[in-house]
Design an enzyme around this catalytic site. Structure first.
Site, short mmCIF file in Angstrom:
data_model
loop_
_atom_site.label_atom_id
_atom_site.label_comp_id
_atom_site.label_asym_id
_atom_site.label_seq_id
_atom_site.Cartn_x
_atom_site.Cartn_y
_atom_site.Cartn_z
N SER A 239 0.83 -1.21 0.00
CA SER A 239 0.00 0.00 0.00
C SER A 239 0.86 1.26 0.00
O SER A 239 2.02 1.24 0.46
CB SER A 239 -0.89 -0.01 1.24
OG SER A 239 -0.09 0.08 2.40
N GLU A 260 5.79 -0.71 -5.94
CA GLU A 260 4.61 -1.12 -6.72
C GLU A 260 3.42 -0.99 -5.80
O GLU A 260 3.21 -1.82 -4.91
CB GLU A 260 4.76 -2.58 -7.19
CG GLU A 260 5.96 -2.83 -8.09
CD GLU A 260 5.71 -2.45 -9.53
OE1 GLU A 260 4.63 -1.89 -9.84
OE2 GLU A 260 6.60 -2.68 -10.36
N CYS A 294 -4.56 -4.50 -6.90
CA CYS A 294 -4.18 -3.09 -7.12
C CYS A 294 -4.81 -2.52 -8.38
O CYS A 294 -5.05 -1.31 -8.46
CB CYS A 294 -2.66 -3.00 -7.20
SG CYS A 294 -1.94 -4.13 -8.42
P1 NAD Z 1 0.68 -3.49 3.09
O1 NAD Z 1 1.29 -2.18 2.72
O2 NAD Z 1 -0.14 -3.55 4.31
O3 NAD Z 1 1.83 -4.59 3.30
C1 NAD Z 1 2.78 -4.89 2.30
C2 NAD Z 1 4.02 -5.46 2.96
O4 NAD Z 1 4.59 -4.49 3.82
C3 NAD Z 1 3.72 -6.69 3.83
O5 NAD Z 1 4.78 -7.61 3.69
C4 NAD Z 1 3.68 -6.11 5.24
O6 NAD Z 1 4.06 -7.06 6.22
C5 NAD Z 1 4.72 -5.00 5.15
N1 NAD Z 1 4.49 -3.91 6.10
C6 NAD Z 1 3.31 -3.38 6.50
N2 NAD Z 1 3.52 -2.37 7.36
C7 NAD Z 1 4.86 -2.26 7.52
C8 NAD Z 1 5.71 -1.39 8.28
N3 NAD Z 1 5.22 -0.44 9.06
N4 NAD Z 1 7.05 -1.56 8.18
C9 NAD Z 1 7.56 -2.52 7.38
N5 NAD Z 1 6.80 -3.38 6.64
C10 NAD Z 1 5.48 -3.23 6.70
O7 NAD Z 1 -0.11 -3.99 1.81
P2 NAD Z 1 -1.00 -5.33 1.67
O8 NAD Z 1 -2.27 -5.12 2.42
O9 NAD Z 1 -0.18 -6.52 1.97
O10 NAD Z 1 -1.29 -5.32 0.10
C11 NAD Z 1 -2.31 -4.60 -0.48
C12 NAD Z 1 -1.77 -3.28 -1.07
O11 NAD Z 1 -0.77 -3.55 -2.01
C13 NAD Z 1 -2.84 -2.52 -1.81
O12 NAD Z 1 -2.66 -1.14 -1.59
C14 NAD Z 1 -2.55 -2.87 -3.26
O13 NAD Z 1 -3.05 -1.93 -4.18
C15 NAD Z 1 -1.06 -2.92 -3.25
N6 NAD Z 1 -0.56 -3.76 -4.35
C16 NAD Z 1 0.12 -3.18 -5.40
C17 NAD Z 1 0.55 -3.98 -6.47
C18 NAD Z 1 1.28 -3.41 -7.67
O14 NAD Z 1 1.89 -4.17 -8.41
N7 NAD Z 1 1.24 -2.11 -7.92
C19 NAD Z 1 0.32 -5.34 -6.43
C20 NAD Z 1 -0.35 -5.88 -5.34
C21 NAD Z 1 -0.77 -5.08 -4.30
#
Ligand code: NAD
Length: 493
Positions: A239, A260, A294
């Site tokens: 995210s 991404e 996404c």
């Molecule tokens: P997220 O940001 O909650 O987590 C992503 C990763 O970051 C996970 O491994 C999580 O453990 C880690 N993380 C979370 N908070 C953290 C912190 N404070 N410090 C370090 N690491 C941390 O996202 P999600 O819920 O796993 O995935 C959904 C999001 O990803 C949506 O916003 C979606 O649009 C995006 N996404 C983008 C793409 C792309 O290719 N552009 C693809 C898939 C998902």
């Protein structure tokens, strides 16, 4: 083909470091099915020591991996593709029970992953650099690409299997070694299964390492990634909220970062569009993986003259989508990933309804499932329609327009810039509008949601930067200038 996919989880509760399964502390956390809370597996809860060991292993493995002949790397990637296809059913099962993924989406991810491996197998033979002219007599200048070193990856849970592979394969294909930290929501299908496949394929120890952590305990692993001098790049899919935290840290550590991120992906349906085709594209684009991708379509702008007809055709399709346990192959709509996600969708639909929106389909939860929801007459200030924040769930806003140019401007009034689509009977007109979309991806007569391993997916603005496919060479290599001079040099003193 694995007869009993669930039976193979035993070794996966460990971290995978330097080619070995290890769990020094024995501490673990429960990995649960979002649909019913059933235990899927106990997963190792790692922290600083495991992350440090993983980075050290990747650092040690880097010189040999970077120097490996393209033909040898190619053989490994091709073997991994075969094993991935062989383990299709197991991967599909794990995605269903860990991330609520329908069979259609999970199976697609397995195929896409094998395709990415076959693409990556050839990238060792991409042009290696350029030879440039120099103004200094007798000098030849060469620009060659070299890998960065250790790339540390954060993977999301949503497209767990494919995005796990994307996080691993893109850097590795260009000679980097990798440490990944899969999402705590789907540690098996977003990372540990990958380690098993690479192990079985015979990848050298340390080239890919996987460290898992309990919910709320990511900090120690992230600290190691940012503090370690050996880690040369942070490769993040997730995210924009998390990305902002990590990008600040990357700035302080002066580390390269690939991002991404999410999107608010609009579609414009012009008055000359094939409405059935448009309805099919929106039904798929908005509700695949219950709106947790996404590139899902979030808002559709429809020419007023065809608006009601379009909404009727779309709603008829959407109401037929089967929801339930994604282990049933007929189910399209599974559970949302967790209670927070369910609450977000519920609150945002309610917010729109409270402000006067009309629910055309869905609009209600049933356990962890939220029924695919179509909203019309949504006031401009409802959170779900402003495009300021991604709602990661199965809700779609439809709005009529009178002027296509205004629709094009409105559709881009969002900080995000991932994907967009235009449906029209006049492809030249569609292409003209497409070129004026400020997004990383735009489809004419296709859903906002699409994926091909060879094509460069990625966003602009708050959707991040970085591209997949072989264009990732820009993200995961740097160039080195080398000059050779014949004859004596000429210097000013
Ligand atoms: P997220 O940001 O909650 O987590 C992503 C990763 O970051 C996970 O491994 C999580 O453990 C880690 N993380 C979370 N908070 C953290 C912190 N404070 N410090 C370090 N690491 C941390 O996202 P999600 O819920 O796993 O995935 C959904 C999001 O990803 C949506 O916003 C979606 O649009 C995006 N996404 C983008 C793409 C792309 O290719 N552009 C693809 C898939 C998902």
């Amino acid at each position: 083909m694995n007869d009993n996919p669930a039976a193979t989880v035993a070794p996966r509760h460990s971290h995978y470091i330097a080619g070995a399964w290890t769990d020094p502390t024995g501490r673990s956390f429960p990995d649960r099915n979002p649909l019913n809370g059933d235990l899927v597996a106990e997963i190792a809860a790692g922290g600083r020591p495991e992350a440090e060991a993983a980075v050290a292993a990747a650092h040690a493995a880097f010189p040999d991996w970077a120097a490996m002949r393209p033909a040898d790397r190619q053989r490994l990637f091709l073997r991994a593709a075969e094993i991935t296809e062989k383990r299709h059913d197991e991967a599909v099962h794990l995605m269903a029970v860990e991330a609520g993924t329908s069979r259609a989406f999970a199976s697609f991810q397995v195929q896409l992953s094998a395709s990415l491996m076959r693409q990556a197998a050839s990238w060792g033979y991409l042009p290696y650099g350029d030879v440039l002219r120099s103004d200094i007599p007798g000098r030849m200048a060469m620009v060659t690409r070299k890998p960065l070193g250790v790339v540390a990856g954060f993977t999301p849970w949503n497209g767990a299997f494919y995005l796990g592979w994307r996080t691993i394969l893109l850097p590795m294909a260009f000679g980097n070694t990798v440490v990944i930290k899969p999402s705590e929501e789907a540690p098996l299908s977003a990372g540990l299964l990958h380690a098993e496949i690479l192990d079985e394929a015979g990848f050298p120890p340390g080239t890919c390492n996987v460290v898992t952590h309990a919910p709320g305990e990511v900090a120690e692993i992230a600290d190691v990634f940012f503090e370690s001098r050996a880690v040369r790049c942070i490769n993040f899919t997730g995210s924009d909220k998390t990305a902002r935290i990590l990008a600040e840290r990357a700035g302080r550590a002066l580390k390269r970062m690939v991002l991404e991120l999410g999107g608010f992906n609009p579609m414009i349906v012009l008055e000359d569009a094939d409405l059935d085709n448009a309805a099919a594209a929106v039904n798929f684009g908005a509700f695949f993986h219950q709106g947790q991708i996404c590139m899902n379509t979030r808002k559709v702008y429809v020419a007023r003259s065809v608006h009601d007809d379009f909404v009727g055709r779309l709603a008829a399709r959407t109401r037929t989508l089967k929801s339930g346990d994604p282990r049933d192959p007929a189910v399209v709509v599974g559970p949302l990933i967790n209670a927070r996600a369910l609450a977000q969708t519920t609150e945002r639909v309610q917010d729109a309804v409270d402000r006067g929106a009309r629910v055309v389909a869905g609009g209600r939860a049933e356990g962890m499932i939220y029924h695919p929801t179509i909203l019309t007459d949504v006031p401009k200030d409802a959170i779900c329609t402003t495009g300021r924040d991604e709602t990661f769930g199965p809700m779609l806003v439809i709005e009529p327009f009178d002027d296509p140019e205004q629709a094009l401007r409105d559709a881009q009034d969002t900080p995000y810039g991932l994907s967009a689509a235009i449906m029209t009977g006049d492809p030249a007109r569609g292409l003209d509008m497409a070129q004026r979309f400020d997004t990383g991806i735009v489809h004419v007569n296709g859903a906002t949601m699409a994926g091909e391993a060879s094509l460069p997916n990625g966003g602009v603005k708050d959707s991040g930067w970085g591209r997949s496919g072989h264009y990732a060479v820009e993200d995961f290599t740097e160039i080195r200038l080398t000059t050779i001079t014949q004859g004596p040099g000429r210097y000013p003193f």
